[in-house]
Design a protein around this motif. Structure first.
Motif, mmCIF file in Angstrom:
data_model
loop_
_atom_site.group_PDB
_atom_site.id
_atom_site.type_symbol
_atom_site.label_atom_id
_atom_site.label_comp_id
_atom_site.label_asym_id
_atom_site.label_seq_id
_atom_site.Cartn_x
_atom_site.Cartn_y
_atom_site.Cartn_z
ATOM 1 N N ASP A 21 -1.117 -6.961 -7.573
ATOM 2 C CA ASP A 21 -2.509 -6.874 -7.126
ATOM 3 C C ASP A 21 -2.732 -7.958 -6.072
ATOM 4 O O ASP A 21 -2.844 -9.139 -6.404
ATOM 5 C CB ASP A 21 -3.450 -7.063 -8.317
ATOM 6 N N LEU A 22 -2.792 -7.547 -4.813
ATOM 7 C CA LEU A 22 -2.845 -8.512 -3.710
ATOM 8 C C LEU A 22 -4.211 -9.163 -3.550
ATOM 9 O O LEU A 22 -4.386 -10.020 -2.684
ATOM 10 C CB LEU A 22 -2.416 -7.829 -2.403
ATOM 11 N N SER A 23 -5.170 -8.791 -4.410
ATOM 12 C CA SER A 23 -6.460 -9.492 -4.376
ATOM 13 C C SER A 23 -6.390 -10.791 -5.177
ATOM 14 O O SER A 23 -7.325 -11.588 -5.125
ATOM 15 C CB SER A 23 -7.578 -8.601 -4.929
ATOM 16 N N LYS B 41 -11.523 -6.445 8.795
ATOM 17 C CA LYS B 41 -10.589 -5.967 9.818
ATOM 18 C C LYS B 41 -10.727 -6.769 11.115
ATOM 19 O O LYS B 41 -9.728 -7.037 11.791
ATOM 20 C CB LYS B 41 -10.809 -4.473 10.067
ATOM 21 N N GLY C 155 -8.072 5.246 13.893
ATOM 22 C CA GLY C 155 -9.428 5.798 13.858
ATOM 23 C C GLY C 155 -9.653 6.355 12.459
ATOM 24 O O GLY C 155 -9.445 5.650 11.478
ATOM 25 N N ILE D 130 -0.610 -1.586 -6.315
ATOM 26 C CA ILE D 130 -1.116 -1.875 -7.664
ATOM 27 C C ILE D 130 -0.662 -0.808 -8.662
ATOM 28 O O ILE D 130 -0.898 -0.939 -9.854
ATOM 29 C CB ILE D 130 -2.663 -2.011 -7.719
ATOM 30 N N SER E 250 -8.081 -1.770 11.867
ATOM 31 C CA SER E 250 -8.886 -0.548 11.913
ATOM 32 C C SER E 250 -9.688 -0.478 13.194
ATOM 33 O O SER E 250 -10.049 -1.512 13.775
ATOM 34 C CB SER E 250 -9.848 -0.513 10.726
ATOM 35 N N PRO F 109 -6.687 9.516 0.895
ATOM 36 C CA PRO F 109 -7.632 9.418 -0.222
ATOM 37 C C PRO F 109 -8.834 8.516 0.073
ATOM 38 O O PRO F 109 -9.897 8.681 -0.514
ATOM 39 C CB PRO F 109 -6.768 8.841 -1.350
ATOM 40 N N GLY G 162 0.830 -1.210 0.000
ATOM 41 C CA GLY G 162 0.000 0.000 0.000
ATOM 42 C C GLY G 162 0.861 1.255 0.000
ATOM 43 O O GLY G 162 0.427 2.328 0.440
HETATM 44 P P1 NAD Z 1 -5.308 4.739 0.665
HETATM 45 O O1 NAD Z 1 -6.433 4.427 -0.235
HETATM 46 O O2 NAD Z 1 -4.684 6.074 0.651
HETATM 47 O O3 NAD Z 1 -4.134 3.665 0.483
HETATM 48 C C1 NAD Z 1 -4.385 2.300 0.265
HETATM 49 C C2 NAD Z 1 -3.340 1.767 -0.696
HETATM 50 O O4 NAD Z 1 -3.572 0.353 -0.876
HETATM 51 C C3 NAD Z 1 -3.413 2.422 -2.079
HETATM 52 O O5 NAD Z 1 -2.146 2.882 -2.498
HETATM 53 C C4 NAD Z 1 -3.939 1.307 -2.950
HETATM 54 O O6 NAD Z 1 -3.492 1.369 -4.299
HETATM 55 C C5 NAD Z 1 -3.398 0.075 -2.248
HETATM 56 N N1 NAD Z 1 -4.157 -1.100 -2.671
HETATM 57 C C6 NAD Z 1 -5.509 -1.211 -2.765
HETATM 58 N N2 NAD Z 1 -5.833 -2.388 -3.297
HETATM 59 C C7 NAD Z 1 -4.683 -3.061 -3.531
HETATM 60 C C8 NAD Z 1 -4.386 -4.324 -4.090
HETATM 61 N N3 NAD Z 1 -5.363 -5.142 -4.545
HETATM 62 N N4 NAD Z 1 -3.094 -4.692 -4.206
HETATM 63 C C9 NAD Z 1 -2.095 -3.861 -3.791
HETATM 64 N N5 NAD Z 1 -2.322 -2.646 -3.267
HETATM 65 C C10 NAD Z 1 -3.608 -2.244 -3.136
HETATM 66 O O7 NAD Z 1 -5.879 4.420 2.125
HETATM 67 P P2 NAD Z 1 -5.225 4.546 3.581
HETATM 68 O O8 NAD Z 1 -6.133 5.355 4.376
HETATM 69 O O9 NAD Z 1 -3.788 4.872 3.528
HETATM 70 O O10 NAD Z 1 -5.409 3.045 4.075
HETATM 71 C C11 NAD Z 1 -4.323 2.208 4.373
HETATM 72 C C12 NAD Z 1 -4.799 1.125 5.328
HETATM 73 O O11 NAD Z 1 -5.289 1.737 6.512
HETATM 74 C C13 NAD Z 1 -5.941 0.279 4.785
HETATM 75 O O12 NAD Z 1 -5.729 -1.084 5.168
HETATM 76 C C14 NAD Z 1 -7.138 0.856 5.488
HETATM 77 O O13 NAD Z 1 -8.183 -0.090 5.602
HETATM 78 C C15 NAD Z 1 -6.556 1.222 6.820
HETATM 79 N N6 NAD Z 1 -7.302 2.212 7.581
HETATM 80 C C16 NAD Z 1 -7.534 3.454 7.080
HETATM 81 C C17 NAD Z 1 -8.255 4.363 7.834
HETATM 82 C C18 NAD Z 1 -8.573 5.745 7.353
HETATM 83 O O14 NAD Z 1 -9.354 6.445 8.022
HETATM 84 N N7 NAD Z 1 -8.012 6.201 6.262
HETATM 85 C C19 NAD Z 1 -8.725 4.002 9.101
HETATM 86 C C20 NAD Z 1 -8.456 2.733 9.587
HETATM 87 C C21 NAD Z 1 -7.741 1.852 8.819
#
Ligand code: NAD
Length: 256
Positions: free
Chosen positions: A41-43, A155, A184, A33, A111, A189, A8
């Motif tokens: 793509d980790l899915s 989560k 939290g 990705i 989360s 994005p 990520g």
């Molecule tokens: P973000 O969307 O900015 O970043 C997520 C990243 O994961 C992106 O760069 C995306 O391209 C990558 N990603 C998505 N699908 C993918 C795939 N199939 N293979 C490889 N990479 C992939 O979001 P973020 O807020 O930085 O979130 C990061 C982590 O934190 C996530 O696990 C999210 O669930 C968790 N989280 C976020 C929040 C929040 O409020 N933003 C709160 C709690 C937990």
């Protein structure tokens, strides 16, 4: 200097974590990705194979820490395949490369939403390691209620997996602390569209009260991830540590 793998890494918390580690002089192999050292793509099974092979090659077969941050928040089965199965695959497939480190460490981003309503069938299928059953249960949830509980379910499952795996021989006897952080609301994005809309922002803060400082920058979880995966962390393992401005303490006042 240590070598860290961060998934990520193209955005939000993953990008902030990679930047912080680089600032401290460490080498980071970023996975995403798009826009990363290794595109995977980790899915998908192919993407997980790419991750394992490409990290092995890029690192010369030795890494010091893995930080699984990649995630999505769609009310769709992909949220299960990325947030749970992609994260587990990241840690399990890269674990063999950690054994050569003198201070191996691993962490996952879970989360605050583990505290919200989840779908038992989805969580159970995840913990059984049955991806087909989990996707099928997720499709049922989408048909039933639009998949509103899938993110929290992914989560909840990954936090439980961390607690179980951390005390297993593969991790504990191998000397690898393994933890999750539970942010939290983080300004990224993923949340920006909701935070930009005053009504949605208020509604979100009702569900996730953050009396200390409100929504955080990605640097807040990045700092904690960096410490948990540093040599300084010798005994914190199997924990889900909330970095949530007091949301957990606000909602679970009776629990420790
Ligand atoms: P973000 O969307 O900015 O970043 C997520 C990243 O994961 C992106 O760069 C995306 O391209 C990558 N990603 C998505 N699908 C993918 C795939 N199939 N293979 C490889 N990479 C992939 O979001 P973020 O807020 O930085 O979130 C990061 C982590 O934190 C996530 O696990 C999210 O669930 C968790 N989280 C976020 C929040 C929040 O409020 N933003 C709160 C709690 C937990």
């Amino acid at each position: 200097a240590r070598t860290y793998v961060v998934t990520g890494a193209a955005s939000g918390i993953g990008a902030a974590t990679a930047a912080l580690l680089r600032t401290r002089g460490h080498r980071v192999i970023g996975i995403d990705i798009r826009n990363a050292d290794i595109i995977a793509d980790l899915s998908t099974a192919d993407g997980r194979d790419t991750l394992a092979g490409a990290v092995d090659q890029a690192s010369g077969g030795r890494i010091d820490a893995v930080i699984a941050v990649a995630g999505v928040a769609a009310p769709a089965p992909v949220t299960i395949t990325v947030n749970y199965f992609g994260a587990v695959a990241t840690l399990e497939r890269l674990r063999p490369l950690l054994v050569h480190s003198d201070a191996p460490r691993a962490a996952i981003v879970s989360s605050f939403s583990t505290l919200q309503t989840t779908d038992d069938d989805v969580v159970e299928a995840c913990l059984q390691g049955d991806e087909a059953a989990a996707v099928s249960a997720a499709e049922t949830a989408v048909a039933r209620d639009g998949g509103q509980t899938l993110y929290a379910s992914s989560k909840r499952a990954i936090s439980r997996w961390v607690r179980r795996a951390a005390i297993s021989p593969e991790w504990a006897e191998a000397g690898v602390p393994l933890n999750a952080v539970g942010p939290g609301i983080v300004i990224s994005p993923m949340t920006q569209p909701m935070l930009d809309n005053p009504e949605q922002r208020d509604a979100l803060l009702q569900v996730v009260p953050m009396p200390l400082h409100g929504p955080s920058e990605p640097a807040a979880p990045a700092e904690l991830l960096t410490w948990l995966t540093s040599p300084a962390n010798t005994h914190v393992t199997g924990q889900v540590i909330f970095v949530d401005g007091g949301a957990d303490a606000s909602l679970r006042t009776g629990d420790i």
